[in-house]
Design a protein around this motif. Structure first.
Motif, PDB file in Angstrom:
ATOM      1  N   THR A 171     -33.190  50.603  49.066  1.00  0.00           N
ATOM      2  CA  THR A 171     -32.271  51.339  48.193  1.00  0.00           C
ATOM      3  C   THR A 171     -31.042  50.483  47.894  1.00  0.00           C
ATOM      4  OG1 THR A 171     -31.438  52.371  50.206  1.00  0.00           O
ATOM      5  CG2 THR A 171     -32.912  53.689  48.862  1.00  0.00           C
ATOM      6  N   LEU A 207     -25.722  62.328  44.953  1.00  0.00           N
ATOM      7  CA  LEU A 207     -25.786  62.695  43.535  1.00  0.00           C
ATOM      8  C   LEU A 207     -27.131  63.339  43.212  1.00  0.00           C
ATOM      9  CD1 LEU A 207     -24.778  62.393  40.467  1.00  0.00           C
ATOM     10  CD2 LEU A 207     -26.168  60.318  40.468  1.00  0.00           C
ATOM     11  N   GLU A 267     -23.379  64.395  34.838  1.00  0.00           N
ATOM     12  CA  GLU A 267     -23.003  63.960  36.188  1.00  0.00           C
ATOM     13  C   GLU A 267     -23.550  62.564  36.456  1.00  0.00           C
ATOM     14  OE1 GLU A 267     -24.889  66.529  35.048  1.00  0.00           O
ATOM     15  OE2 GLU A 267     -25.621  67.580  36.836  1.00  0.00           O
ATOM     16  N   VAL A 268     -24.752  62.327  35.896  1.00  0.00           N
ATOM     17  CA  VAL A 268     -25.415  61.053  36.139  1.00  0.00           C
ATOM     18  C   VAL A 268     -24.691  59.938  35.383  1.00  0.00           C
ATOM     19  CG1 VAL A 268     -27.571  59.777  35.885  1.00  0.00           C
ATOM     20  CG2 VAL A 268     -27.616  62.210  36.482  1.00  0.00           C
ATOM     21  N   THR A 301     -30.832  48.083  45.776  1.00  0.00           N
ATOM     22  CA  THR A 301     -31.102  46.672  45.475  1.00  0.00           C
ATOM     23  C   THR A 301     -31.996  46.443  44.251  1.00  0.00           C
ATOM     24  OG1 THR A 301     -33.103  46.444  46.824  1.00  0.00           O
ATOM     25  CG2 THR A 301     -30.985  46.119  47.953  1.00  0.00           C
ATOM     26  N   LEU A 305     -33.368  68.514  41.204  1.00  0.00           N
ATOM     27  CA  LEU A 305     -34.532  68.128  40.407  1.00  0.00           C
ATOM     28  C   LEU A 305     -35.742  68.955  40.826  1.00  0.00           C
ATOM     29  CD1 LEU A 305     -33.973  64.278  40.619  1.00  0.00           C
ATOM     30  CD2 LEU A 305     -33.444  65.772  38.692  1.00  0.00           C
ATOM     31  N   PHE A 313     -21.773  58.523  37.139  1.00  0.00           N
ATOM     32  CA  PHE A 313     -22.168  57.671  38.262  1.00  0.00           C
ATOM     33  C   PHE A 313     -22.651  56.298  37.778  1.00  0.00           C
ATOM     34  CE2 PHE A 313     -25.332  55.943  41.140  1.00  0.00           C
ATOM     35  CZ  PHE A 313     -24.694  55.998  42.352  1.00  0.00           C
ATOM     36  N   TYR A 362     -34.112  60.061  37.471  1.00  0.00           N
ATOM     37  CA  TYR A 362     -32.928  60.471  38.244  1.00  0.00           C
ATOM     38  C   TYR A 362     -33.210  60.396  39.743  1.00  0.00           C
ATOM     39  CZ  TYR A 362     -31.162  62.484  33.855  1.00  0.00           C
ATOM     40  OH  TYR A 362     -30.728  62.672  32.582  1.00  0.00           O
ATOM     41  N   ILE A 416     -32.689  56.947  41.236  1.00  0.00           N
ATOM     42  CA  ILE A 416     -31.428  56.223  41.033  1.00  0.00           C
ATOM     43  C   ILE A 416     -30.934  55.529  42.311  1.00  0.00           C
ATOM     44  CG2 ILE A 416     -28.944  56.615  40.650  1.00  0.00           C
ATOM     45  CD1 ILE A 416     -29.696  58.354  38.294  1.00  0.00           C
ATOM     46  N   PRO A 417     -31.145  56.140  43.496  1.00  0.00           N
ATOM     47  CA  PRO A 417     -30.650  55.454  44.698  1.00  0.00           C
ATOM     48  C   PRO A 417     -31.204  54.038  44.875  1.00  0.00           C
ATOM     49  CG  PRO A 417     -31.153  57.730  45.225  1.00  0.00           C
ATOM     50  CD  PRO A 417     -31.610  57.511  43.809  1.00  0.00           C
ATOM     51  N   ARG A 422     -21.046  52.488  38.425  1.00  0.00           N
ATOM     52  CA  ARG A 422     -21.782  51.388  39.060  1.00  0.00           C
ATOM     53  C   ARG A 422     -22.123  50.272  38.074  1.00  0.00           C
ATOM     54  NH1 ARG A 422     -23.989  52.978  44.453  1.00  0.00           N
ATOM     55  NH2 ARG A 422     -22.184  54.240  45.011  1.00  0.00           N
ATOM     56  N   ALA A 462     -25.388  57.716  45.929  1.00  0.00           N
ATOM     57  CA  ALA A 462     -26.477  57.937  44.978  1.00  0.00           C
ATOM     58  C   ALA A 462     -27.381  59.058  45.474  1.00  0.00           C
ATOM     59  CB  ALA A 462     -27.271  56.653  44.774  1.00  0.00           C
TER      60      ALA A 462
END
Ligand code: SF4
Ligand code: SF4
Lengths: 186, 619
Positions: free
Chosen positions: A65, B357, A105-106, A67, B363, A109, A80, A83-84, A113, B354
């Protein structure tokens, strides 16, 4: 280039394995070392499916995560969900018909980043060309219009041409190119 | 440049098999092992080898076939998933005592997660139980090399050897360079020696002693197996923390430490963990104040380490006791341990923003479902309709997903649909309760382990309806043929064995074959079966619901395409979404009622039958 970490995701049956194969083969033909991980079995029946692909000198097949340089999502929510995996400055390409991508919200973020995101209705492109099962190639074509790294449009196109079964070669290339045109058109 | 291909780990294992001169390969499909045999077939064809391959009816059969080949002097292998080795355990335990002649490699693929299995069991423990050596590869290339090593050890010490690749090896992809593949022309010869090959208990004691001696010698070998068991200690140096890892977690920890340039943390890799390399481990432990053991999925290495005060791992709560050790789990646990020991932590601190979030997004959870057009969906719908109050015992395959439709209540192990139905019957019958029971089992699962249960059912008089969901393939694991098709693993023609004959042979008096695409007919056959079963002369009633799988046979499965549409008669009762759950049906807020996703609808027309409002029509 050192190591490129790529995550591909969507729902079972959307052709994630094929999309992964195109990227992997193109990378190998370019002389890169390839390591990847795939989902088989139960989850392929319509569940969340994810492929990892790592190019360069690595031992493990899974992306850590935080990377991934690149996230290709065949479905918005699956995008979504993953995303991590994205690194700061990573890029995200998503197949969706929604005009509201990404959710508010996304967006905040991703901006924070410095992650680049683009949406394309890859499903609609494929459906219009009579290939409802090929949003994967439209998304890949779209991606290739906007990136040279880790693989260029020409390299990916050549691989699609090389590994598509004869029966589907023509239509696969057509969908791939339609995605590419869409990307070029902005 | 050498020929290169991107192979699945299972392909790399297959390559290792043909490179090692393996002459017989038998398998029963099961995730994550299923692709090994087809890849062997591919290489056999491309290289023109005469390797014998077969899909066996189950894993025990596969192991017996490979064992017999081995004692004719040939190199042989059998491939299965980890729980398949449970089925083959009877054979394994005995084969360890009897020993081998030609190399015998048992490939049992583990599934930490679990992603597609009923347990997370660790095959390395199975190897210890059986007292046979086990190798635990970290990636496809290593798995390929280990196949050759396993063959050599097996042949040299006359002992079966287990290779246990985990799912992240089996379903990893890696570019692999091909070497030369030569045909092995060794001829079969069997030297009679009933004292060994048909050993009685008295001689088994002798064999057990022999086995123990072999293990001692192999243990010495594993101490110096520097390719797979090694550490990177600097001579004379001592360390506050060292890591011991094997298999897939080794690859992960190697990548993490090299990315962060942490040469201050030494690693001992143990990828040949049994017989355990005690000396090597002791050497490592002496140089480290503490050792953190990271292994999947259980505590095989951890149990073997002697100086327990130094050991951090599952037993001390430093490593999660269940679930897959994916990179972020390993990253977190290493970081936490470093912090606890007041050592420098890893650089790029994982951050949870993340993840947090994603949690707030709520979802939709995408559970796996039967494919659009799947004939099982029609069968389950009819079953629930005809026998709403039944207990539904089921089995292992795509159709386990019938649980989404409320038509699967139990799933224990291969074949348990039938045996559990019988168990339920007797438990209720004892109290004079007539509990309706409907068992569902797939065609391949029935061939695998259905007959013993069915014979037992007839013999002991249990009464229930058994529906054999016959989709003419082994769908879940990737469309392998079943014995009913008469197609062998290499594509050649075999003898087809029909389900009807087997069922009749088990002594069943009610057998009907029906196409579940005709939901009305299917429902009426179930009612007829119910009447038979409950009658004075009744017994178990078997229905064979036969319709080809839509993925394996897209053309044949939907002979008559129907472009369905949903009219405004739809009242949004959600009956179709809940009870039929075709993934192509969805609630469309823009349309104001249920709609059809054309991207995935296969025009099977099944949903027309089921809408209580008649709102789904053939357009
Ligand atoms: S299509 Fe029929 S079953 Fe489905 S929600 Fe509408 S009325 Fe109910
Ligand atoms: S016709 Fe109906 S049941 Fe068949 S795939 Fe389409 S929506 Fe699903």
């Amino acid at each position: 280039m050192n190591i490129a970490n790529i995550v591909l995701c969507g729902l079972g049956g959307q052709g994630i394995l094929f999309m992964t194969r195109v990227l992997a083969m193109a990378a190998m033909d370019k002389g890169l070392n390839v390591m990847g991980a795939e989902t088989h079995g139960m989850a392929q029946r319509g569940g969340s499916v994810i492929s990892h692909l790592r190019l360069g000198e690595v031992r493990g097949s899974l992306v850590q995560t935080g990377t991934a340089h690149l996230l290709l999502a065949l479905e918005e929510n699956e995008g979504y969900r993953n995303i991590p995996f994205l690194a700061k400055n990573g890029k995200m390409f998503v197949n969706t018909n929604s005009l509201h991508f990404p959710r508010q919200e996304v967006r905040a973020f991703l901006d924070k980043r410095e992650i680049l995101y683009r949406a394309v209705s890859a499903g609609a492109i494929a459906l219009k060309l009579g290939a409802p099962r090929s949003p994967n190639l439209a998304l890949l074509g779209f991606f290739s219009a906007l990136n040279e790294e880790p693989l260029s449009h020409a390299e990916l196109r050549q691989t699609v041409d090389k590994i598509s079964p004869k029966k589907f070669k023509g239509i696969n290339l057509k969908v791939f190119e339609a995605g590419y045109d869409k990307g070029k058109a902005g | 440049m050498n020929r290169q291909e991107i192979l699945l780990g299972n392909g790399a294992i297959a390559l290792g098999l043909v490179e090692s001169g393996c002459q017989v390969v038998a398998s029963y499909p099961g995730t994550p092992s299923s692709e090994i045999l087809p890849e062997v077939v591919r290489f056999v064809k491309s290289e023109g080898l005469n390797t014998y391959v077969e899909w066996s009816t189950n894993e025990k059969v596969a192991l017996d076939i490979a064992f017999s080949a081995s004692i004719t002097g040939k190199r042989a292998a059998c491939c299965m998933k980890q729980v398949g080795l449970n089925v083959a355990a009877d054979s394994l335990m005995s084969a360890a005592y009897l020993g081998t002649v030609g190399g015998l490699v048992i490939i049992a693929c583990d599934d930490p997660g679990p992603h597609s299995s009923q347990t997370e069991q660790d095959t390395r423990f199975m190897a210890r139980l059986a007292k046979v050596p086990v190798l635990d590869p970290s990636n496809p290339q290593e798995a390929r090399e280990m196949v050759g090593l396993a063959m050599d050890i097996s042949e040299e010490f006359r002992i079966p050897v287990i290779l246990r690749p985990a799912i992240r090896v089996c379903h990893a992809r890696q570019n692999i360079s091909f070497g030369s593949i030569k045909q092995n022309n060794l001829k079969a010869s069997f030297e009679k020696n009933p004292l060994r090959w048909a050993a009685t208990p008295r001689f088994r004691l002798v064999l057990h002693r022999e086995l123990n001696n072999k293990l001692k010698e192999i243990g010495d070998r594993f101490e110096k197996l520097t390719k797979f068991n090694f550490h990177n200690l600097e001579p004379g140096k001592s360390y506050p923390l060292g890591i011991i890892a094997g298999g897939v977690p080794y690859a992960v920890i190697h990548d993490i430490l090299s990315e962060e340039s942490r040469t201050d943390i030494p690693v001992l890799k143990i990828s040949a963990p049994y017989p355990f390399p005690e000396g090597l481990a002791a050497e490592f432990m002496t140089a480290c104040d503490r050792v953190l053991v990271i292994e999947e999925t259980d505590t095989v290495i951890e149990y073997m380490l002697r100086n327990k005060e130094k050991v951090l791992g599952r037993l001390s709560g430093h490593v999660p006791p269940e679930g897959e050790l994916v990179p972020y789990v390993i990253y977190d646990l290493v970081n936490k341990t470093l912090g606890e020991l007041k050592l420098e932590q890893l650089n790029k601190k994982t951050d949870d923003q993340a993840k947090e979030l994603v949690e707030t997004l709520e979802l939709p959870v995408r559970r796996p479902t039967l494919c659009p057009g799947c004939p099982h969906r029609a069968s389950f719908f009819a079953i629930r309709k005809a026998r709403p109050k039944a207990i539904f015992t089921s089995d292992i395959g795509c159709y386990t997903l019938g649980l989404n439709l409320g038509a699967v209540d139990t799933c224990l192990d291969m074949g348990a649909a039938i045996t559990m139905a019988a168990g339920f019957y007797h438990s209720f019958a004892q109290d004079e309760i007539q509990q309706p029971i409907v068992a569902t089992i797939g065609d391949s699962t029935f061939f695998h382990s259905g007959t013993a249960g069915l014979l037992n059912t007839v013999y002991n008089g249990a009464r229930f309806i058994l529906v054999i969901l016959d989709n003419l393939t082994t769908a879940m694991t990737g469309m392998q043929p079943t014995p009913a098709l008469g197609i062998r693993a290499d594509g050649s023609e075999g003898t087809a064995i029909t389900l009807e004959r087997i069922v009749a042979g088990c002594g069943v008096d009610f057998i009907e074959v029906v196409d579940p695409y005709d939901i009305k007919k299917m429902t009426s056959v179930i009612k007829k079966a119910t009447a038979f079963m409950s009658g004075p002369e009744g017994g178990v009633a078997v229905i064979i619901a036969r319709h080809p799988c839509v993925i394996a046979y897209p053309e044949e499965a939907i002979p008559e395409k129907k472009k369905v549409k949903i009219t405004d008669d739809c009242t949004e009762c959600n009956f179709c979404l809940e009870r039929f759950e075709c993934p192509a049906l969805f609630h469309d807020p823009e349309l104001g009622h249920t709609n059809i996703n054309r991207e995935i609808c296969v025009d099977c027309g099944l949903c027309i039958e089921i809408c209580p409002k008649g709102a789904i029509v053939d357009a």
